[in-house]
Design an enzyme around this catalytic site. Structure first.
Site, PDB file in Angstrom:
ATOM      1  N   HIS A 187       0.826  -1.209   0.000  1.00 39.01           N
ATOM      2  CA  HIS A 187       0.000   0.000   0.000  1.00 39.01           C
ATOM      3  C   HIS A 187       0.862   1.261   0.000  1.00 39.01           C
ATOM      4  O   HIS A 187       1.627   1.497   0.933  1.00 39.01           O
ATOM      5  CB  HIS A 187      -0.880  -0.031   1.250  1.00 39.01           C
ATOM      6  CG  HIS A 187      -1.835   1.107   1.366  1.00 39.01           C
ATOM      7  ND1 HIS A 187      -1.781   2.016   2.394  1.00 39.01           N
ATOM      8  CD2 HIS A 187      -2.879   1.478   0.586  1.00 39.01           C
ATOM      9  CE1 HIS A 187      -2.755   2.886   2.262  1.00 39.01           C
ATOM     10  NE2 HIS A 187      -3.443   2.590   1.167  1.00 39.01           N
ATOM     11  N   HIS A 239      -1.361  10.787  -1.876  1.00 36.13           N
ATOM     12  CA  HIS A 239      -2.631  10.328  -1.328  1.00 36.13           C
ATOM     13  C   HIS A 239      -3.567  11.470  -0.955  1.00 36.13           C
ATOM     14  O   HIS A 239      -4.717  11.523  -1.392  1.00 36.13           O
ATOM     15  CB  HIS A 239      -2.397   9.450  -0.098  1.00 36.13           C
ATOM     16  CG  HIS A 239      -3.674   9.038   0.571  1.00 36.13           C
ATOM     17  ND1 HIS A 239      -4.242   9.766   1.598  1.00 36.13           N
ATOM     18  CD2 HIS A 239      -4.497   7.994   0.347  1.00 36.13           C
ATOM     19  CE1 HIS A 239      -5.361   9.174   1.988  1.00 36.13           C
ATOM     20  NE2 HIS A 239      -5.543   8.100   1.242  1.00 36.13           N
TER      21      HIS A 239
END
Length: 307
Positions: free
Chosen positions: A56, A98
């Site tokens: 991730h 992100h």
């Protein structure tokens, strides 16, 4: 299942085992800012029976998320699949980050103190390229940059990795789906081999996933979320996977997803996130998930597959 599963070298598995035995969590390992010992070259090419493990934002428990350092470390640990997030600058460059603001993972507040709230979409690519995206994590990563999507794709390809690409907050960036596909194509990621085995595009926006499927029906697509079982057939029209937060699922729900055929006529899959500890990894494995998205891929891999 129709995505090639990566194997992880014994060195990476041993690190996860050692962290578990010593009672050290991935976050405590990360705070020490000392990455795990790399696996031997060529790791990650075999087949395992457990869920696919996705790094991730790269190996983000051990290196600053969404940086080239993080995906390089995932490669060194033997992990073939990395996940990232794509947003757009004010002058139209796609970048890998992100948050929709730059404050948490860069030094933007120091370099541009008068530009609050420091949104990605309000800065040019050249301005973002000046930011330090590593020091917030550890001084050894000082000078790491927010990569452009093109630079990121080139590095993933060089590393012979595979990509789970998230289109982040598409409502902020009209047309980002077509633009992302354009960059993927220019970088050589839309040939038959990449489309078949090396690329998945996902989003929390059903409309965005649906549009990607319309623009490139051959691509594997995933919806991020946990629709009710009765709603799943609608998602199966344009998605191949449903990727939920691990706290929201049950074995019964996973079976409901598996019972449907997705956009490409194959059984739908479930990749759950974000799982960083061995107990939760084993729990979702036993629910029957197909993949686990994690900041600490070595810890999870050892938990679900062992040596």
């Amino acid at each position: 299942m129709y995505v090639v599963r990566p194997a992880v070298a014994a060195a990476a598995a041993f690190l996860g085992f050692a962290l578990t035995v010593l009672g050290q969590t991935p976050s405590s390992a990360a705070s020490a800012a000392r990455p795990p010992s790399p696996a031997s070259p060529g790791a990650g090419s075999g087949v395992l029976s457990g869920p696919v493990v996705y790094a991730h934002r790269g190996a983000s428990a051990y290196a600053p998320e969404n940086t080239l350092d993080s995906i390089d470390l995932a490669m060194q640990l033997g992990f073939a699949w990395v996940e990232n997030d794509v947003q757009r600058t004010s002058d139209g460059e796609l970048v890998v980050i992100h948050d929709d603001t730059l404050a948490r993972t860069t030094d933007v507040e120091q370099k541009f103190p008068d530009r609050k709230p420091w949104r990605v979409k309000d800065f040019t690519a050249a301005e973002i390229a000046r930011l330090d995206a590593g020091s917030w994590f550890a001084q050894e990563y000082a000078g790491a940059r927010v990569p452009t999507l093109r630079a990121y794709l080139d590095r993933v390809r060089r590393n012979q990795q595979r990509l789970l690409l998230e289109i982040k907050k598409p409502e902020l960036y009209p047309g980002i789906e077509a633009q992302t596909l354009k960059v993927l194509g220019e970088a050589g990621w839309l040939d038959e081999r990449h489309v078949a085995q090396r690329l998945v595009v996902q989003s929390f926006s059903a409309d965005s996933v649906r549009l990607v499927h319309q623009l490139r029906p051959d691509l594997v697509t995933a919806f991020l979320g946990t629709p009710k079982a009765a709603e799943l057939p609608e998602y199966a029209r344009f998605a191949d996977r449903i990727n939920p937060w691990h706290t929201t699922i049950s074995a019964e729900w996973v079976r409901a997803v598996h019972g449907l055929r997705g956009a490409h006529g194959r059984a739908m899959e479930v990749d759950t996130w974000i799982v960083d500890d061995p107990a939760t990894a084993r729990k979702v494995r036993d629910m029957g998930v197909d993949g686990i998205i994690t900041n600490a891929p070595d810890v999870v891999q050892q938990a679900v597959d062992g040596f």
